[in-house]
Design an enzyme around this catalytic site. Structure first.
Site, PDB file in Angstrom:
ATOM      1  N   SER A 131      68.588 -37.391  53.680  1.00 43.17           N
ATOM      2  CA  SER A 131      68.501 -37.499  55.132  1.00 43.17           C
ATOM      3  C   SER A 131      69.840 -37.246  55.811  1.00 43.17           C
ATOM      4  O   SER A 131      70.419 -36.187  55.680  1.00 43.17           O
ATOM      5  CB  SER A 131      67.921 -38.853  55.525  1.00 43.17           C
ATOM      6  OG  SER A 131      67.653 -38.911  56.909  1.00 43.17           O
ATOM      7  N   HIS A 132      70.349 -38.229  56.527  1.00 42.74           N
ATOM      8  CA  HIS A 132      71.561 -38.091  57.325  1.00 42.74           C
ATOM      9  C   HIS A 132      72.829 -38.371  56.523  1.00 42.74           C
ATOM     10  O   HIS A 132      73.923 -38.335  57.086  1.00 42.74           O
ATOM     11  CB  HIS A 132      71.498 -39.069  58.507  1.00 42.74           C
ATOM     12  CG  HIS A 132      71.260 -40.486  58.066  1.00 42.74           C
ATOM     13  ND1 HIS A 132      70.027 -40.895  57.590  1.00 42.74           N
ATOM     14  CD2 HIS A 132      72.073 -41.557  58.001  1.00 42.74           C
ATOM     15  CE1 HIS A 132      70.110 -42.181  57.255  1.00 42.74           C
ATOM     16  NE2 HIS A 132      71.330 -42.600  57.493  1.00 42.74           N
ATOM     17  N   ASP A 296      69.546 -34.031  62.263  1.00 40.76           N
ATOM     18  CA  ASP A 296      70.288 -34.511  61.094  1.00 40.76           C
ATOM     19  C   ASP A 296      70.062 -33.643  59.867  1.00 40.76           C
ATOM     20  O   ASP A 296      69.501 -32.552  59.949  1.00 40.76           O
ATOM     21  CB  ASP A 296      69.924 -35.963  60.809  1.00 40.76           C
ATOM     22  CG  ASP A 296      68.541 -36.117  60.204  1.00 40.76           C
ATOM     23  OD1 ASP A 296      67.651 -35.334  60.583  1.00 40.76           O
ATOM     24  OD2 ASP A 296      68.328 -37.008  59.371  1.00 40.76           O
ATOM     25  N   ASP A 298      68.039 -33.595  57.226  1.00 41.56           N
ATOM     26  CA  ASP A 298      66.711 -33.093  56.859  1.00 41.56           C
ATOM     27  C   ASP A 298      65.812 -32.849  58.057  1.00 41.56           C
ATOM     28  O   ASP A 298      64.632 -32.549  57.893  1.00 41.56           O
ATOM     29  CB  ASP A 298      66.036 -34.050  55.874  1.00 41.56           C
ATOM     30  CG  ASP A 298      65.693 -35.396  56.489  1.00 41.56           C
ATOM     31  OD1 ASP A 298      66.412 -35.839  57.404  1.00 41.56           O
ATOM     32  OD2 ASP A 298      64.703 -36.016  56.057  1.00 41.56           O
ATOM     33  N   ASP A 300      64.706 -34.872  60.556  1.00 40.92           N
ATOM     34  CA  ASP A 300      63.759 -35.850  61.092  1.00 40.92           C
ATOM     35  C   ASP A 300      64.364 -36.750  62.169  1.00 40.92           C
ATOM     36  O   ASP A 300      63.665 -37.568  62.760  1.00 40.92           O
ATOM     37  CB  ASP A 300      63.132 -36.690  59.970  1.00 40.92           C
ATOM     38  CG  ASP A 300      64.123 -37.555  59.217  1.00 40.92           C
ATOM     39  OD1 ASP A 300      65.338 -37.472  59.501  1.00 40.92           O
ATOM     40  OD2 ASP A 300      63.696 -38.317  58.330  1.00 40.92           O
ATOM     41  N   ARG A 301      65.662 -36.608  62.441  1.00 40.68           N
ATOM     42  CA  ARG A 301      66.299 -37.391  63.494  1.00 40.68           C
ATOM     43  C   ARG A 301      66.784 -36.478  64.604  1.00 40.68           C
ATOM     44  O   ARG A 301      66.945 -35.273  64.413  1.00 40.68           O
ATOM     45  CB  ARG A 301      67.472 -38.199  62.935  1.00 40.68           C
ATOM     46  CG  ARG A 301      67.070 -39.194  61.871  1.00 40.68           C
ATOM     47  CD  ARG A 301      68.226 -40.050  61.439  1.00 40.68           C
ATOM     48  NE  ARG A 301      67.825 -40.969  60.376  1.00 40.68           N
ATOM     49  CZ  ARG A 301      68.376 -42.150  60.144  1.00 40.68           C
ATOM     50  NH1 ARG A 301      69.365 -42.565  60.904  1.00 40.68           N
ATOM     51  NH2 ARG A 301      67.955 -42.913  59.155  1.00 40.68           N
ATOM     52  N   LYS A 398      58.881 -38.707  61.189  1.00 35.35           N
ATOM     53  CA  LYS A 398      59.651 -38.514  62.410  1.00 35.35           C
ATOM     54  C   LYS A 398      60.092 -37.063  62.465  1.00 35.35           C
ATOM     55  O   LYS A 398      60.224 -36.407  61.443  1.00 35.35           O
ATOM     56  CB  LYS A 398      60.836 -39.471  62.491  1.00 35.35           C
ATOM     57  CG  LYS A 398      61.708 -39.618  61.269  1.00 35.35           C
ATOM     58  CD  LYS A 398      62.746 -40.701  61.514  1.00 35.35           C
ATOM     59  CE  LYS A 398      63.564 -40.993  60.260  1.00 35.35           C
ATOM     60  NZ  LYS A 398      62.896 -41.954  59.366  1.00 35.35           N
TER      61      LYS A 398
END
Length: 575
Positions: A131-132, A296, A298, A300-301, A398
């Site tokens: 992710s982030h 971010d 991946d 999703d943010r 998300k």
């Protein structure tokens, strides 16, 4: 060679290919968390670390469902993804999977992976991402499994995976060459097939059904409208040009840092005011564009900015929900808005919108899987987390680009009758009008990253003891306690109970502070402190959030004894 070892090394024919059963031994510490398994990339890329976890997953899934099924595979482009993809493909073939859809170059943003799983009716999918978190040989790597609705696997599956990681002895690896992931097309290996797909097309097709692209085009093609989208050298760089430029007509210069890199160019791909420094500097300059956004690692943010103005994620999801039915076709049909939801630490701005619209509003633990249950039951349309995650029931993750398109839809709708050169409706104006109608939930989050785990656990035990012994009416500085507890959630769909989801202290005026330990890092502990205070008086809504929240922040720090336990004088990140 003894007979037992000989048996383990035998090759068997399966689905027209040769499968080798490779001996392995269990590896400690492969407990799957809310967002999958995250560790240092050097660990994942060593020995059988990744293969053990993937094999454990296949053991955890019912064999009759797994045989001949189709799977989706992709990730955020970070270091080790390409090698990991080949390992996962060979294990999938060896365990009876019939077909794997893999994004070209191993790319798939997390929301796009959910869209592909749903569009192609796959049994599930692997997302290679931390992710982030930073990427590279010395940084983080991660993997998670999403189920057939495109949602993160529930605990009943992740618990089984962990159980099998403690007993796994054989890896079922297909004896096949690496697959060329650079070119779209199908590759057959006996009865097993790998199809390399365009990572954008399924997601773009869905976005065109959710949004009014002609409406957004009317905004992006205006000569007096400027925007910046910062992909932070991460996966949405692969989506920015095809969507914003090619499909919607934005100027190519609006996309920055839009080439995915294995180490995110040495940056921290977390779209907040600290790590998206380049975009923040642009948006808070004299020549700031009208609209700015970042996503971010991946995808999703998201972070939303106006000219010299920041929209908190808590406000962002509330504003999207308040405007969805008038601006986004997906929510204007007969079904409309089924319900709204937010994670418990997220400010209650969304609750006030739900009350105004007359729909349900759910308060859930942190983790998108809780939203997914509500979506599958037809009780949730739009949801969000204060950690810069926003989305809807178009998928089960998300979705950073979705939030960007939602805001562009709102801006386009509000400006459709404003002539070029006229006084445009701005991000700041939309937000302040929202506060004037619903009130403002001042909100801030303090992140203390990379703390020693033991002192953090002791701090949480200290807070839990205070919460357990507290009573209504207790004084905390100028605040009077309503209640204090460790948040517990009973899922209204399946009845499952999630405990110990965050220590919260809620006061009689609606103010509150919350402490959680985050499980999204690969090492150490991250303490998150959340501060919220509601203000209905419009004359008091325009002060700086840190100033408004200052007294409550002080109470929270004194109550927790955070400095004494962690040794930290200041947070790593303030949002």
């Amino acid at each position: 060679m003894n007979s037992a070892l000989s048996k383990r090394l035998k090759t068997v024919a399966a689905a027209g290919i040769v499968v080798t059963e490779v001996p392995t031994t269990p590896i400690e510490g492969q407990k799957t968390g809310t967002s999958g398994l995250r560790k240092k990339a050097a660990l994942f890329s060593s020995g059988n670390y990744l293969a053990n976890w993937v094999q454990a997953l296949f053991c955890a899934l019912p064999s009759d469902e797994l045989k001949g099924s189709s799977m989706v595979l992709g990730g955020d482009g970070r270091w080790f993804n390409k090698e990991a993809a080949q390992i996962i493909i060979k294990l999938a073939a060896g365990n009876g999977v019939g077909k794997v859809f893999v994004g070209q170059n191993g790319y798939l943003a997390t929301p796009a992976a959910s869209a592909v799983i749903r569009a192609r009716k796959a049994y599930g999918g692997f997302i290679m991402s931390a992710s982030h978190n930073p990427g590279g040989p010395d940084e983080d790597w991660g993997i998670k499994f999403n189920y057939s609705s495109g949602e993160p696997a529930p605990e009943k599956i992740t618990d089984k995976i962990y159980g099998y990681t403690q007993t796994v002895e054989l890896l079922k690896m297909a004896d096949m060459p690496d697959v060329d992931l650079t070119t779209c097309g199908a590759h057959k290996f006996g009865d097993f097939e790998v199809e390399v797909i365009d990572p954008v097309s399924d997601y773009l097709n869905l976005a065109e059904k959710v949004f009014d692209f002609d409406l957004i085009k009317s905004l992006l093609r205006r000569s007096d409208f400027k925007m910046k989208f910062d992909a932070m050298h991460a996966i949405t760089g692969a989506y920015a040009k095809p969507i914003l430029v090619d499909a919607l007509g934005a100027d190519p210069s609006c996309c920055v840092n839009d080439v995915p890199k294995e180490d995110f160019a040495g940056g921290h791909p977390d779209p907040n005011l600290t790590y998206a420094e380049e975009l923040v500097k642009t948006m808070f300059s004299e020549e700031a564009p009208d609209f700015g956004a970042a996503s971010d690692g991946d995808g999703d943010r998201n972070m939303i900015l106006g000219s010299n103005f920041f929209v908190t994620p808590s406000d962002s999801v509330a504003i999207i929900a308040a405007n969805a039915q008038s601006c986004i076709p997906y929510f204007s049909g007969a079904g409309g808005l089924k319900g709204l939801a937010r994670s418990m630490p997220t400010a209650a701005a969304l609750d006030r919108v739900a009350t105004s619209l007359g729909v349900e509003c759910f308060e859930t633990p942190t983790g998108w899987k809780f939203f997914g249950n509500l979506m599958d039951a037809g009780r949730l349309s739009i949801c969000g987390e204060e950690s810069f995650g926003t989305g809807s029931d178009h998928i089960r993750e998300k979705d950073g680009p979705w939030a960007v398109l939602a805001w562009l839809s709102i801006l386009a709708h509000r400006n459709k009758d404003v002539p070029v050169g006229g006084k445009k409706v701005t991000v700041e104006q939309i937000t302040r009008e929202h506060w004037a109608k619903y009130g403002r939930n001042f909100f801030s989050r303090y992140d203390y990253e990379g703390c020693e785990s033991q002192p953090c656990n002791e701090m949480m035990q200290h807070l839990r003891a205070i919460a357990d012994s507290s009573k209504k009416g207790d004084k905390y500085g100028p605040y009077e306690l309503d209640f204090a507890d460790d948040f517990e959630y009973t899922d209204p769909i399946d009845g499952s109970v999630a405990r110990n989801q965050g220590l919260r202290f809620v006061f009689t005026d609606g103010s509150r502070f919350i402490f959680r330990l985050s499980g999204t890092g690969s090492s150490g502990a991250t303490v998150r402190m959340y501060i919220e205070q509601y203000e209905s008086d419009a004359s008091k809504q325009n002060i700086d959030a840190q100033e408004a929240l200052g007294p409550l922040i002080q109470v929270a720090l004194e109550t927790s004894k955070l400095k004494e336990f962690t040794g930290r004088d200041s947070p790593t990140v303030i949002t």
